[in-house]
Structure formats: C-alpha cells, structure tokens
Design a protein around this motif. Structure first.
Motif, PDB file in Angstrom:
ATOM      1  N   GLU A   1      -2.088  -2.592  -3.746  1.00 19.18           N
ATOM      2  CA  GLU A   1      -2.323  -1.512  -3.874  1.00 19.18           C
ATOM      3  C   GLU A   1      -3.929  -1.449  -4.154  1.00 19.18           C
ATOM      4  O   GLU A   1      -4.531  -2.318  -4.853  1.00 19.18           O
ATOM      5  CB  GLU A   1      -1.773  -0.946  -5.177  1.00 19.18           C
TER       6      GLU A   1
ATOM      7  N   GLU B   1       0.850  -1.283   0.005  1.00 15.12           N
ATOM      8  CA  GLU B   1      -0.064  -0.028  -0.028  1.00 15.12           C
ATOM      9  C   GLU B   1       0.867   1.339   0.130  1.00 15.12           C
ATOM     10  O   GLU B   1       0.802   2.006   1.018  1.00 15.12           O
ATOM     11  CB  GLU B   1      -0.965   0.024   1.210  1.00 15.12           C
TER      12      GLU B   1
ATOM     13  N   ILE C   1       3.619  -5.770  -5.389  1.00 15.52           N
ATOM     14  CA  ILE C   1       2.727  -4.580  -4.709  1.00 15.52           C
ATOM     15  C   ILE C   1       1.318  -4.754  -4.486  1.00 15.52           C
ATOM     16  O   ILE C   1       0.581  -5.472  -5.038  1.00 15.52           O
ATOM     17  CB  ILE C   1       2.817  -3.428  -5.788  1.00 15.52           C
TER      18      ILE C   1
ATOM     19  N   THR D   1       0.818   3.799  -1.586  1.00 13.64           N
ATOM     20  CA  THR D   1       0.095   5.337  -1.665  1.00 13.64           C
ATOM     21  C   THR D   1      -1.017   5.437  -0.437  1.00 13.64           C
ATOM     22  O   THR D   1      -1.672   6.620  -0.421  1.00 13.64           O
ATOM     23  CB  THR D   1      -0.900   5.358  -3.121  1.00 13.64           C
TER      24      THR D   1
ATOM     25  N   LEU E   1       2.779   6.498  -7.944  1.00 16.39           N
ATOM     26  CA  LEU E   1       2.778   5.499  -8.683  1.00 16.39           C
ATOM     27  C   LEU E   1       3.661   5.713 -10.022  1.00 16.39           C
ATOM     28  O   LEU E   1       4.223   4.836 -10.542  1.00 16.39           O
ATOM     29  CB  LEU E   1       1.403   5.148  -9.188  1.00 16.39           C
TER      30      LEU E   1
END
Ligand code: ADP
Ligand code: MG
Length: 246
Positions: free
Chosen positions: A201, A171, A199, A173, A185
């Motif tokens: 996300e 995570e 990843i 972001t 990103l």
C-alpha cells in the motif's frame, strides 16, 4: 510462534535481469504485514511468486510450515492462500449474492460434506460475508453494476467466503479517491482480524496505522523489517525510502 508464510532466499530473474536478489521473510500467523518500497522494487513480482502465478528462479516458499514452492495458484487457494483484488475472480454476469454463494460452495466442495449443500447453510454464510463487506444492500445487483470500490470489496469478500486464512493484497486502494480508500482500508482492517495479511500500500499513513510489522523492499532486497515505530526510526529506511535527509 507459528509462521504462516516463510520465504527463504528467493531470487527472480527475467532473462538476464535480476529483480529479486535473495528475499528472506517470515510472516507470523495472524500478523498484518506491510511490504513497502519504491516503484519497481519488485513487490508485485514477489506477490506473483507467493501466489503461484510465477515461479522463483531459486529459493523456497512455505505456507503454514508446508513447502509450497512451485505450487499453482488454484492449489494454494485450497490451502487457504488468496490473492485478492484481482477482479478476475468476480463473475460479472451473476448477482453479488450469487458470486459470494459460489465462493462459499466452491471452498467446501472438496470435503463433500452434505451439509454444505443445504442452501440454507450456504445462504447464511453468504449473508455473513455480505454484511462484513457492507454489500448487503447490493446483494441483488449484478456484479457488472458495481462501482470500482464496491467491486474490490466484493473481491475481498470472495476471498473471505472461500475460507482464505492468508491474504495478499497488492495496492488494494489503487484507483480510489481518498474517501473510498479510507473505507476500503477500514474494511480490510475489520475483515482480516485473526487472519494473516500481507499488503502493499502506498499510503504511508494507512500502512503505519494498519500493520503490525513492515518490511522495506529496495531493488529486490529487504533492507529492514520491524514494527512501524522501528521502521519510522530506521536511518537507512528514512534515507532510502521515506525521503528523509540524514
Ligand atoms: N514479466 C516481466 N518481465 C520482465 N521484467 C519484469 C516483468 N515483471 C516485472 N518486471 C520488472 O521487474 C521490476 C519490478 O517490478 P514490480 O515487481 O512490478 O515492482 P513493484 O511492484 O515494486 O513496483 C521492474 O523493473 C519491472 O519492469
Ligand atoms: Mg507493484
């Protein structure tokens, strides 16, 4: 095809609760692989195991063909695996540049090659990383003065400076606004070229744009692995996770 990271029949129990129920996953060298799934599916638990923070109850983990099951995080780091975006790896009392210089130096100390101790070589490498993470203009700032998004960029930079070839981003972001998340990103896409990326996300649009392949984890099991197009079309995934009605 060379496999960077291979998980075989990974299970994880916490006391009597089974969180991971036999995870098999092969991630190719140079691949960008996204792990998606609902909250509580076990994604972070799986990352903890891969990164050597905790041990699986059963199963094996191989990194570049070498069994690393049970290996601790610092040794995995020496083998090129980094779990980034943990702000703990940033020295808050140092400048941004010195943080990167430390990471460059740290990664080369094991080889004791004299040339790595020439500060011009270290500075050149630090400059390259600072440019890649767009923090050149913040080089002299103390890490404490960075914004949250900048701090996360620095953390990614430290993993790159340390020579990581396999990156785990859980995570990355989280806690960012849309503009910061889009920049982060883009940065991840640029800086992970040629590296292996796993990843987690939540932004599905971002995941589908970034990933070569996607795996879907639901209740501790991988229910599908495939290209973004295959995952988007997968009826079970659509029903179980993407919220589509059949
Ligand atoms: N240390 C722990 N002890 C007990 N249960 C845990 C622990 N860590 C995570 N869990 C449980 O494992 C499940 C999966 O958590 P997690 O891996 O964080 O999911 P995700 O990252 O997919 O949202 C959750 O139900 C969580 O409560
Ligand atoms: Mg999580």
């Amino acid at each position: 095809m060379n496999i960077a990271l291979e998980l075989k029949h990974i299970t994880k129990h916490f006391d009597t609760t089974q969180i991971l129920r036999g995870v098999d996953l092969s991630i190719r060298q140079g691949e960008r692989h996204a792990l998606i799934g609902p909250n509580g599916a076990g994604k972070s638990t799986l990352f903890d195991l891969i990164a050597g923070r905790t041990q699986p109850t059963s199963g094996r983990i191989a990194l570049n063909g070498v069994d690393v099951t049970g290996m601790r995080a610092h040794r995995l780091g020496r083998k090129g695996l980094a779990r980034s975006f943990q702000n703990t790896s940033v020295f808050t009392g140092l400048t941004v540049r010195d943080n990167v210089r430390c990471a460059v130096l740290g990664s080369r100390v094991a080889t004791w090659k004299d040339r790595w101790f020439r500060s011009s070589v270290i500075d050149a490498e630090a400059h390259r990383v600072l440019a890649a993470i767009s923090l050149l203009d913040r080089s002299d700032a103390l890490a404490t003065s960075l914004s949250y998004a900048e701090l996360r960029a620095l953390d990614l930079g430290l993993a790159l400076a340390a020579g990581a070839s396999v990156l785990l981003l859980d995570e990355p972001t989280a806690g960012m606004n849309r503009a910061e998340a889009a920049r982060a990103l883009a940065l991840i896409r640029e800086t992970t070229q040629g590296k292996t990326l796993l990843i987690v996300e939540h932004d599905m649009e971002a995941v589908f744009a970034l990933a070569d392949r996607i795996s879907v984890l639901v209740q501790g099991r991988i229910i599908a692995t495939g290209t973004p197009a295959e995952i988007a079309a997968h009826p079970v995934v659509r029903a179980a996770y993407l919220g589509a009605t059949p």
